[in-house]
Design an enzyme around this catalytic site. Structure first.
Site, PDB file in Angstrom:
ATOM      1  N   GLU A 144       0.842  -1.209   0.000  1.00 50.36           N
ATOM      2  CA  GLU A 144       0.000   0.000   0.000  1.00 50.36           C
ATOM      3  C   GLU A 144       0.871   1.251   0.000  1.00 50.36           C
ATOM      4  O   GLU A 144       1.978   1.247   0.531  1.00 50.36           O
ATOM      5  CB  GLU A 144      -0.875   0.022   1.261  1.00 50.36           C
ATOM      6  CG  GLU A 144      -2.247  -0.601   1.080  1.00 50.36           C
ATOM      7  CD  GLU A 144      -3.216   0.321   0.329  1.00 50.36           C
ATOM      8  OE1 GLU A 144      -2.766   1.254  -0.362  1.00 50.36           O
ATOM      9  OE2 GLU A 144      -4.428   0.081   0.437  1.00 50.36           O
ATOM     10  N   ASP A 145       0.354   2.323  -0.571  1.00 48.35           N
ATOM     11  CA  ASP A 145       1.019   3.618  -0.458  1.00 48.35           C
ATOM     12  C   ASP A 145       0.864   4.157   0.957  1.00 48.35           C
ATOM     13  O   ASP A 145       1.806   4.623   1.577  1.00 48.35           O
ATOM     14  CB  ASP A 145       0.457   4.622  -1.480  1.00 48.35           C
ATOM     15  CG  ASP A 145      -1.075   4.655  -1.509  1.00 48.35           C
ATOM     16  OD1 ASP A 145      -1.713   3.791  -0.879  1.00 48.35           O
ATOM     17  OD2 ASP A 145      -1.631   5.541  -2.171  1.00 48.35           O
ATOM     18  N   ASP A 167      -4.431   4.509   6.304  1.00 51.22           N
ATOM     19  CA  ASP A 167      -5.014   5.626   7.046  1.00 51.22           C
ATOM     20  C   ASP A 167      -5.915   5.032   8.139  1.00 51.22           C
ATOM     21  O   ASP A 167      -5.437   4.681   9.213  1.00 51.22           O
ATOM     22  CB  ASP A 167      -5.760   6.495   6.024  1.00 51.22           C
ATOM     23  CG  ASP A 167      -6.330   7.779   6.596  1.00 51.22           C
ATOM     24  OD1 ASP A 167      -6.277   7.973   7.814  1.00 51.22           O
ATOM     25  OD2 ASP A 167      -6.846   8.601   5.818  1.00 51.22           O
ATOM     26  N   LYS A 212      -0.683   6.226   9.198  1.00 46.37           N
ATOM     27  CA  LYS A 212      -1.184   7.305  10.057  1.00 46.37           C
ATOM     28  C   LYS A 212      -1.675   6.691  11.373  1.00 46.37           C
ATOM     29  O   LYS A 212      -2.838   6.282  11.472  1.00 46.37           O
ATOM     30  CB  LYS A 212      -2.334   8.042   9.362  1.00 46.37           C
ATOM     31  CG  LYS A 212      -1.925   8.869   8.143  1.00 46.37           C
ATOM     32  CD  LYS A 212      -3.130   9.559   7.523  1.00 46.37           C
ATOM     33  CE  LYS A 212      -2.759  10.485   6.381  1.00 46.37           C
ATOM     34  NZ  LYS A 212      -3.952  11.017   5.674  1.00 46.37           N
ATOM     35  N   PHE A 263      -3.576  15.435   5.183  1.00 45.59           N
ATOM     36  CA  PHE A 263      -3.723  14.940   3.821  1.00 45.59           C
ATOM     37  C   PHE A 263      -2.450  15.185   3.018  1.00 45.59           C
ATOM     38  O   PHE A 263      -1.971  16.314   2.922  1.00 45.59           O
ATOM     39  CB  PHE A 263      -4.920  15.595   3.126  1.00 45.59           C
ATOM     40  CG  PHE A 263      -5.253  14.925   1.832  1.00 45.59           C
ATOM     41  CD1 PHE A 263      -5.968  13.735   1.829  1.00 45.59           C
ATOM     42  CD2 PHE A 263      -4.824  15.460   0.627  1.00 45.59           C
ATOM     43  CE1 PHE A 263      -6.254  13.085   0.634  1.00 45.59           C
ATOM     44  CE2 PHE A 263      -5.112  14.819  -0.574  1.00 45.59           C
ATOM     45  CZ  PHE A 263      -5.828  13.634  -0.566  1.00 45.59           C
ATOM     46  N   ARG A 272      -0.099  12.191  -8.281  1.00 47.29           N
ATOM     47  CA  ARG A 272       0.483  10.847  -8.135  1.00 47.29           C
ATOM     48  C   ARG A 272       1.897  10.752  -8.677  1.00 47.29           C
ATOM     49  O   ARG A 272       2.704   9.950  -8.220  1.00 47.29           O
ATOM     50  CB  ARG A 272      -0.357   9.810  -8.899  1.00 47.29           C
ATOM     51  CG  ARG A 272      -1.718   9.552  -8.323  1.00 47.29           C
ATOM     52  CD  ARG A 272      -2.294   8.268  -8.930  1.00 47.29           C
ATOM     53  NE  ARG A 272      -3.729   8.185  -8.737  1.00 47.29           N
ATOM     54  CZ  ARG A 272      -4.325   7.795  -7.610  1.00 47.29           C
ATOM     55  NH1 ARG A 272      -3.595   7.467  -6.569  1.00 47.29           N
ATOM     56  NH2 ARG A 272      -5.628   7.733  -7.521  1.00 47.29           N
TER      57      ARG A 272
HETATM   58  P1  IMP Z   1      -7.862   3.803   4.567  1.00 47.29           P
HETATM   59  O1  IMP Z   1      -8.868   2.794   4.041  1.00 47.29           O
HETATM   60  O2  IMP Z   1      -8.534   4.848   5.403  1.00 47.29           O
HETATM   61  O3  IMP Z   1      -6.719   3.152   5.286  1.00 47.29           O
HETATM   62  O4  IMP Z   1      -7.296   4.604   3.338  1.00 47.29           O
HETATM   63  C1  IMP Z   1      -6.483   3.980   2.448  1.00 47.29           C
HETATM   64  C2  IMP Z   1      -6.435   4.645   1.103  1.00 47.29           C
HETATM   65  O5  IMP Z   1      -6.946   5.987   1.120  1.00 47.29           O
HETATM   66  C3  IMP Z   1      -4.998   4.749   0.706  1.00 47.29           C
HETATM   67  O6  IMP Z   1      -4.579   3.579   0.025  1.00 47.29           O
HETATM   68  C4  IMP Z   1      -5.005   5.972  -0.167  1.00 47.29           C
HETATM   69  O7  IMP Z   1      -5.315   5.612  -1.497  1.00 47.29           O
HETATM   70  C5  IMP Z   1      -6.082   6.838   0.421  1.00 47.29           C
HETATM   71  N1  IMP Z   1      -5.504   7.836   1.340  1.00 47.29           N
HETATM   72  C6  IMP Z   1      -5.460   7.803   2.683  1.00 47.29           C
HETATM   73  N2  IMP Z   1      -4.866   8.884   3.206  1.00 47.29           N
HETATM   74  C7  IMP Z   1      -4.505   9.635   2.130  1.00 47.29           C
HETATM   75  C8  IMP Z   1      -3.815  10.901   2.009  1.00 47.29           C
HETATM   76  O8  IMP Z   1      -3.398  11.568   2.964  1.00 47.29           O
HETATM   77  N3  IMP Z   1      -3.621  11.328   0.717  1.00 47.29           N
HETATM   78  C9  IMP Z   1      -4.035  10.651  -0.384  1.00 47.29           C
HETATM   79  N4  IMP Z   1      -4.673   9.473  -0.296  1.00 47.29           N
HETATM   80  C10 IMP Z   1      -4.904   8.973   0.947  1.00 47.29           C
HETATM   81 MG    MG Z   2      -3.939   3.101  -1.731  1.00 53.44          MG
END
Ligand code: IMP
Ligand code: MG
Length: 183
Positions: free
Chosen positions: A106-107, A110, A138, A159, A172
């Site tokens: 994963e990048d 969150d 995070k 963000f 990106r």
């Molecule tokens: P999660 O499901 O809340 O863990 O979010 C995961 C996905 O949301 C990541 O794989 C990102 O694609 C996107 N994401 C979460 N935080 C950010 C951010 O700060 N910037 C851009 N994309 C984010």
């Molecule tokens: Mg992602």
């Protein structure tokens, strides 16, 4: 780190906070750990989560030795800068999972919602093992109980864009990481 380097995306200003060199060093550390942990494992399967992880998956897998399979799935959860509720459908998972040692790349993790969804889908294909590698994590936002074993950098709940991560489709391609800075 403070920097004067900024970019404008959709009219909003983002300020550079993590330079490419720092990302490369962090990627190298994760790669070393994975290489050591998977030394005796025949052909691990790396699954990058599109679109965000395309760059990190490339940089990470370049640094891993030995035969390795690389594949991608798609699963999006964000629109703009706010979570858009439940993660969308998972696409691209092939019937190659059973008995395999899988590393999900994963990048950024969150809330953990996207990865949780993916882990559930993967489990039904009966992999031998699954671990998560993420470039950014995070900790203040994460509220799931699975373990994210490989974490590049822990960042505040702000963000960010760049190195695969986008703001409504833009950013990106940036080699550094930027934080939203126009309040
Ligand atoms: P999660 O499901 O809340 O863990 O979010 C995961 C996905 O949301 C990541 O794989 C990102 O694609 C996107 N994401 C979460 N935080 C950010 C951010 O700060 N910037 C851009 N994309 C984010
Ligand atoms: Mg992602």
């Amino acid at each position: 780190m403070t920097s004067d380097k900024t970019v404008k995306l959709h009219g909003r200003t983002f300020r550079m906070v993590i330079p490419a060199e720092e990302i490369a060093a962090s990627t190298g550390r994760i790669a070393s750990r994975i290489a050591a942990d998977y030394a005796g494992v025949p052909v691990p399967l790396v699954i990058g989560v599109l679109d965000g992880s395309f760059m990190f998956t490339a940089e990470l897998t370049k640094r891993l030795p030995g035969p390795l399979e690389v594949s991608f799935v798609k699963l999006a959860s964000y629109e703009g800068t706010a979570p858009s509720g439940a993660p969308r459908e998972l696409v691209g998972l092939k019937g190659e999972i059973e008995g395999r040692h899988v590393i999900v790349v994963e990048d950024i993790v969150d809330t953990g919602g996207s990865v949780e969804h993916l882990l559930r889908s993967l489990a039904s294909h009966r992999p031998a093992s699954v671990e998560i590698a993420t470039l950014f994590f995070k900790p203040d936002s994460f509220r799931k109980d699975f373990t994210v074993k490989y974490r590049g950098m822990e960042i505040p709940d702000d963000f960010v864009v760049g190195f695969g991560m986008d703001y409504d489709g833009l950013g990106r391609n940036l080699g550094d990481v930027y934080v939203l800075d126009d309040e």
